[in-house]
Design an enzyme around this catalytic site. Structure first.
Site, PDB file in Angstrom:
ATOM      1  N   LYS A  52      18.658 -51.552  26.243  1.00  0.00           N
ATOM      2  CA  LYS A  52      17.472 -51.334  27.071  1.00  0.00           C
ATOM      3  C   LYS A  52      17.746 -51.709  28.524  1.00  0.00           C
ATOM      4  O   LYS A  52      17.340 -50.999  29.455  1.00  0.00           O
ATOM      5  CB  LYS A  52      16.300 -52.135  26.507  1.00  0.00           C
ATOM      6  CG  LYS A  52      15.808 -51.603  25.166  1.00  0.00           C
ATOM      7  CD  LYS A  52      14.907 -52.586  24.442  1.00  0.00           C
ATOM      8  CE  LYS A  52      14.517 -52.055  23.076  1.00  0.00           C
ATOM      9  NZ  LYS A  52      13.733 -53.010  22.268  1.00  0.00           N
ATOM     10  N   GLN A  96      11.455 -59.030  22.479  1.00  0.00           N
ATOM     11  CA  GLN A  96      12.194 -58.385  21.396  1.00  0.00           C
ATOM     12  C   GLN A  96      11.785 -58.950  20.042  1.00  0.00           C
ATOM     13  O   GLN A  96      11.825 -60.164  19.820  1.00  0.00           O
ATOM     14  CB  GLN A  96      13.703 -58.558  21.610  1.00  0.00           C
ATOM     15  CG  GLN A  96      14.567 -57.868  20.570  1.00  0.00           C
ATOM     16  CD  GLN A  96      14.416 -56.356  20.582  1.00  0.00           C
ATOM     17  OE1 GLN A  96      14.410 -55.733  21.641  1.00  0.00           O
ATOM     18  NE2 GLN A  96      14.302 -55.763  19.415  1.00  0.00           N
ATOM     19  N   ASP A 119       5.184 -52.257  25.464  1.00  0.00           N
ATOM     20  CA  ASP A 119       5.358 -51.922  24.050  1.00  0.00           C
ATOM     21  C   ASP A 119       4.082 -51.319  23.463  1.00  0.00           C
ATOM     22  O   ASP A 119       4.117 -50.662  22.431  1.00  0.00           O
ATOM     23  CB  ASP A 119       5.735 -53.172  23.249  1.00  0.00           C
ATOM     24  CG  ASP A 119       7.240 -53.315  23.056  1.00  0.00           C
ATOM     25  OD1 ASP A 119       7.939 -52.293  23.085  1.00  0.00           O
ATOM     26  OD2 ASP A 119       7.707 -54.452  22.886  1.00  0.00           O
TER      27      ASP A 119
END
Length: 297
Positions: A52, A96, A119
């Site tokens: 990422k 994460q 997210d």
């Protein structure tokens, strides 16, 4: 001939189109910023974060990274999030997952400022999605929606089966498919570990989205002729390879592709799209926070 849907190709196209959005922001003095937070020793999580961050660098998004000892309490992670919420250079925050067992996942996701929740997991953003007024679509479901569009798969009026009911993929995917909007209007069934005769449900589907987290759960006998199969799973299984394992999806690829009209591979299908849509959401977050309009692809 079964179409193999190339997630790398579609993701590359989206990322190329995002370049002009980043240029628009930079011309207004804004550099999009994404903060990644890792609280794990898990090798796969470390790899995902690295991928990422590399994608951010290639697009011109500033990447900030924080690593926390996985033995620390929830409060330590919450304090880190507070610092990132207060940082005007950070437009998006990604914690994460999965987190250590002792960490309160819900408290962590709720602590992220909703306009920085790239997210799309904060309850406010989840609610907006259900209402059909999404701020940020969760990256993997959004990526799947874009893959279907790129493969010219019509969802309107089709029967779709989502196998898996997680808050990360299954539930938001089902919500996107039933929306009265482009990429929606499907009649959608959500299946899971308690579903009786899963194959009976999937064989009737025009679109099967496998996101259960079980290696090769679905094989060709469970796919109807001419279906479209999207495989979200990434599972390590023991294999006679240099690494001692190989990656397989939730779908048994070889048998399923003999029945499907189109199917995603693992790897190279949904994974690249998840990263592309994370970049998309970060650019969108910067646009919202800095009040600089951009033409998102």
């Amino acid at each position: 001939m079964t179409e193999i849907i190339d997630g790398n190709e579609v993701a590359d196209g989206i990322e190329s189109e995002l370049e002009s959005c980043v240029e628009t922001l930079e011309s207004a003095g804004v550099t999009p910023g994404l903060a990644t937070v890792l609280m794990s020793d898990d090798e796969a999580s470390e790899t995902y974060v690295s991928m990422k961050r590399r994608a951010c660098a290639e697009l011109g998004i500033e990447s900030v990274h924080a690593e926390l000892d996985p033995t620390e309490p929830t409060e330590t992670l919450l304090e880190q999030i507070d610092d990132l919420n207060a940082d005007p250079a950070v437009h998006g925050i990604l914690v994460q997952l999965p987190l250590p067992d002792h960490v309160d996942d819900r408290a962590v996701l709720e602590r992220i400022e909703p306009t920085k929740d790239v997210d799309g997991f904060h309850p406010e953003n989840a609610g907006l999605l259900v209402a059909g007024e999404s701020r940020f679509k969760p990256c993997t479901p959004h990526g799947i929606q874009r893959l279907l569009a790129a493969a010219d798969v019509e969802t309107e009026g089709k029967d779709a089966v989502v196998v898996g009911r997680s808050n990360i993929v299954g539930k938001p995917m089902a919500n996107l498919l039933i929306q009265k909007a482009d990429g929606g209007n499907a009649t959608t069934t959500v299946c899971h570990s308690r579903t009786a005769d899963l194959g009976e449900k999937t064989r009737e589907a025009d679109i099967v989205i496998a996101a259960a987290g079980y290696p090769e759960l679905i094989d060709g006998s469970m796919i109807g002729d001419g279906a479209v199969v999207i495989d979200v799973g990434v599972n390590r299984v023991d294999a006679d390879t240099e690494k001692g394992y190989e990656l397989v999806g939730d779908v048994e690829f070889e048998s399923a592709k003999t029945k499907a009209d189109a199917i995603t591979p693992v790897p190279g299908g949904v994974g690249p799209m998840t990263i592309a849509m994370l970049l998309y959401n970060t650019v969108k977050a910067a646009s919202i926070q800095e009040d600089v309009p951009v033409s998102l692809p």
